[in-house]
Design a protein around this motif. Sequence first.
Motif, PDB file in Angstrom:
ATOM      1  N   PRO A 145       0.822  -1.217   0.000  1.00 46.02           N
ATOM      2  CA  PRO A 145       0.000   0.000   0.000  1.00 46.02           C
ATOM      3  C   PRO A 145       0.856   1.267   0.000  1.00 46.02           C
ATOM      4  N   ILE A 146       0.411   2.256  -0.764  1.00 43.39           N
ATOM      5  CA  ILE A 146       1.018   3.592  -0.778  1.00 43.39           C
ATOM      6  C   ILE A 146      -0.135   4.589  -0.676  1.00 43.39           C
ATOM      7  N   ALA A 147      -0.068   5.518   0.270  1.00 41.67           N
ATOM      8  CA  ALA A 147      -1.204   6.419   0.468  1.00 41.67           C
ATOM      9  C   ALA A 147      -0.753   7.798   0.915  1.00 41.67           C
ATOM     10  N   VAL A 148      -1.484   8.815   0.480  1.00 38.59           N
ATOM     11  CA  VAL A 148      -1.373  10.170   1.002  1.00 38.59           C
ATOM     12  C   VAL A 148      -2.567  10.380   1.932  1.00 38.59           C
ATOM     13  N   THR A 149      -2.312  10.794   3.176  1.00 42.90           N
ATOM     14  CA  THR A 149      -3.373  10.923   4.164  1.00 42.90           C
ATOM     15  C   THR A 149      -3.442  12.348   4.693  1.00 42.90           C
ATOM     16  N   PHE A 150      -4.630  12.728   5.174  1.00 41.26           N
ATOM     17  CA  PHE A 150      -4.869  14.099   5.632  1.00 41.26           C
ATOM     18  C   PHE A 150      -5.796  14.077   6.838  1.00 41.26           C
ATOM     19  N   GLN A 151      -5.516  14.934   7.812  1.00 38.52           N
ATOM     20  CA  GLN A 151      -6.407  15.167   8.944  1.00 38.52           C
ATOM     21  C   GLN A 151      -6.546  16.656   9.152  1.00 38.52           C
ATOM     22  N   SER A 152      -7.776  17.123   9.244  1.00 32.39           N
ATOM     23  CA  SER A 152      -8.028  18.555   9.415  1.00 32.39           C
ATOM     24  C   SER A 152      -7.648  19.006  10.820  1.00 32.39           C
ATOM     25  N   ASP A 153      -7.557  20.310  10.997  1.00 34.23           N
ATOM     26  CA  ASP A 153      -7.328  20.857  12.333  1.00 34.23           C
ATOM     27  C   ASP A 153      -8.418  20.381  13.280  1.00 34.23           C
ATOM     28  N   ALA A 154      -8.027  20.040  14.487  1.00 36.88           N
ATOM     29  CA  ALA A 154      -8.916  19.494  15.516  1.00 36.88           C
ATOM     30  C   ALA A 154      -9.322  18.060  15.241  1.00 36.88           C
ATOM     31  N   GLY A 155      -8.901  17.491  14.102  1.00 36.07           N
ATOM     32  CA  GLY A 155      -9.098  16.072  13.832  1.00 36.07           C
ATOM     33  C   GLY A 155     -10.506  15.656  13.472  1.00 36.07           C
ATOM     34  N   LEU A 156     -11.387  16.585  13.091  1.00 38.02           N
ATOM     35  CA  LEU A 156     -12.764  16.222  12.796  1.00 38.02           C
ATOM     36  C   LEU A 156     -12.890  15.419  11.503  1.00 38.02           C
ATOM     37  N   VAL A 157     -12.125  15.799  10.477  1.00 38.39           N
ATOM     38  CA  VAL A 157     -12.226  15.171   9.154  1.00 38.39           C
ATOM     39  C   VAL A 157     -10.878  14.568   8.765  1.00 38.39           C
ATOM     40  N   THR A 158     -10.902  13.364   8.236  1.00 43.40           N
ATOM     41  CA  THR A 158      -9.719  12.744   7.651  1.00 43.40           C
ATOM     42  C   THR A 158     -10.026  12.374   6.206  1.00 43.40           C
ATOM     43  N   VAL A 193      -5.357  -1.602  -6.964  1.00 44.57           N
ATOM     44  CA  VAL A 193      -6.570  -0.929  -6.486  1.00 44.57           C
ATOM     45  C   VAL A 193      -6.242   0.542  -6.241  1.00 44.57           C
ATOM     46  N   GLY A 194      -7.047   1.434  -6.787  1.00 47.03           N
ATOM     47  CA  GLY A 194      -6.958   2.855  -6.486  1.00 47.03           C
ATOM     48  C   GLY A 194      -8.148   3.255  -5.639  1.00 47.03           C
ATOM     49  N   GLN A 195      -7.908   4.006  -4.539  1.00 46.39           N
ATOM     50  CA  GLN A 195      -8.965   4.290  -3.578  1.00 46.39           C
ATOM     51  C   GLN A 195      -8.888   5.721  -3.063  1.00 46.39           C
ATOM     52  N   ILE A 196     -10.044   6.324  -2.827  1.00 47.81           N
ATOM     53  CA  ILE A 196     -10.141   7.592  -2.124  1.00 47.81           C
ATOM     54  C   ILE A 196     -11.182   7.430  -1.023  1.00 47.81           C
ATOM     55  N   GLY A 197     -10.960   8.118   0.104  1.00 53.77           N
ATOM     56  CA  GLY A 197     -11.888   7.947   1.212  1.00 53.77           C
ATOM     57  C   GLY A 197     -11.922   9.151   2.124  1.00 53.77           C
ATOM     58  N   ILE A 198     -12.909   9.123   3.011  1.00 57.69           N
ATOM     59  CA  ILE A 198     -13.097  10.209   3.968  1.00 57.69           C
ATOM     60  C   ILE A 198     -13.568   9.621   5.290  1.00 57.69           C
ATOM     61  N   GLY A 199     -13.147  10.260   6.380  1.00 60.67           N
ATOM     62  CA  GLY A 199     -13.581   9.856   7.710  1.00 60.67           C
ATOM     63  C   GLY A 199     -14.062  11.058   8.501  1.00 60.67           C
ATOM     64  N   ILE A 200     -15.066  10.845   9.333  1.00 59.54           N
ATOM     65  CA  ILE A 200     -15.619  11.909  10.167  1.00 59.54           C
ATOM     66  C   ILE A 200     -15.779  11.376  11.590  1.00 59.54           C
ATOM     67  N   GLY A 201     -15.306  12.141  12.557  1.00 58.36           N
ATOM     68  CA  GLY A 201     -15.447  11.733  13.947  1.00 58.36           C
ATOM     69  C   GLY A 201     -14.637  12.617  14.863  1.00 58.36           C
ATOM     70  N   PHE A 202     -14.624  12.283  16.126  1.00 53.65           N
ATOM     71  CA  PHE A 202     -13.857  13.059  17.089  1.00 53.65           C
ATOM     72  C   PHE A 202     -13.487  12.154  18.250  1.00 53.65           C
TER      73      PHE A 202
END
Length: 244
Positions: A145-158, A193-202
């Motif tokens: 696996p190779i991935a670029v990952t992101f988390q917003s300030d305060a960690g609400l969205v990834t 496999v090519g994938q994009i995703g989003i996460g929401i939580g706290f």
Amino acid sequence: MNARARAALFGALVGSLYGCATTTPALFEPRAAAPNEAHLTAGGAALVPLQPVTDPDGVGHVVKPGMGSVVRATFGLGGRTEATLRYGGRDLGLGVRWNALEQRTEQAGVLGLLLGIEARGRLAVRPDDAIVHRDDARGYGATLPIAVTFQSDAGLVTAWGAVQLGVERIAGPFQADASSAPLELRLIRGFVVGQIGIGIGFRRVRVLAEMGIERDWVGGTLGGVDRSFAVTSLAPAFAIAIRL
């Protein structure tokens, strides 16, 4: 939510999503687990072929469409490195992942580059697979696996964008019809496999959703006769991730 409640939620989700489709979801977290920290992920994934596969002998079951379960435990090793233990609908995986880049902001935002390797072992295929009467074939392989990952300030969205490359060898007795003798199956499966995703939580709980597209190439022999096919599929997935 206390530890007991989180464990109960995790177990209920796992039990409700039992399945055996061939799936390889990403569902990545943007930062590595800290030493002595564990992440648990449980959910479901699907494989939906975009075209029919001509396969009178049932060999196509090695890339089985449908729903499959996703269960993964991640353990922090330090140095932005983590170990993973994964169970899918029909395989087990043991791997190591390294966040080669993990840039953090003062407000807990993260931008990361994740690299990894996973050894995978395919479990014996169940008798109810497609037209297959019996299949004791097993397999082994690896995924990168190779991935670029992101988390917003305060960690609400990834969010993440990933590419996974994999190969596995499958061999053993295969019986497509109850009235026929088992034949020796020897196949090599390669996939990307090519994938994009989003996460929401706290805090410690996050809901993850992902869409992917997968290309599989399978070639080898069944009873000494050449068999091969290729198929392109959609690969959606979802999960609940819990940080312990």
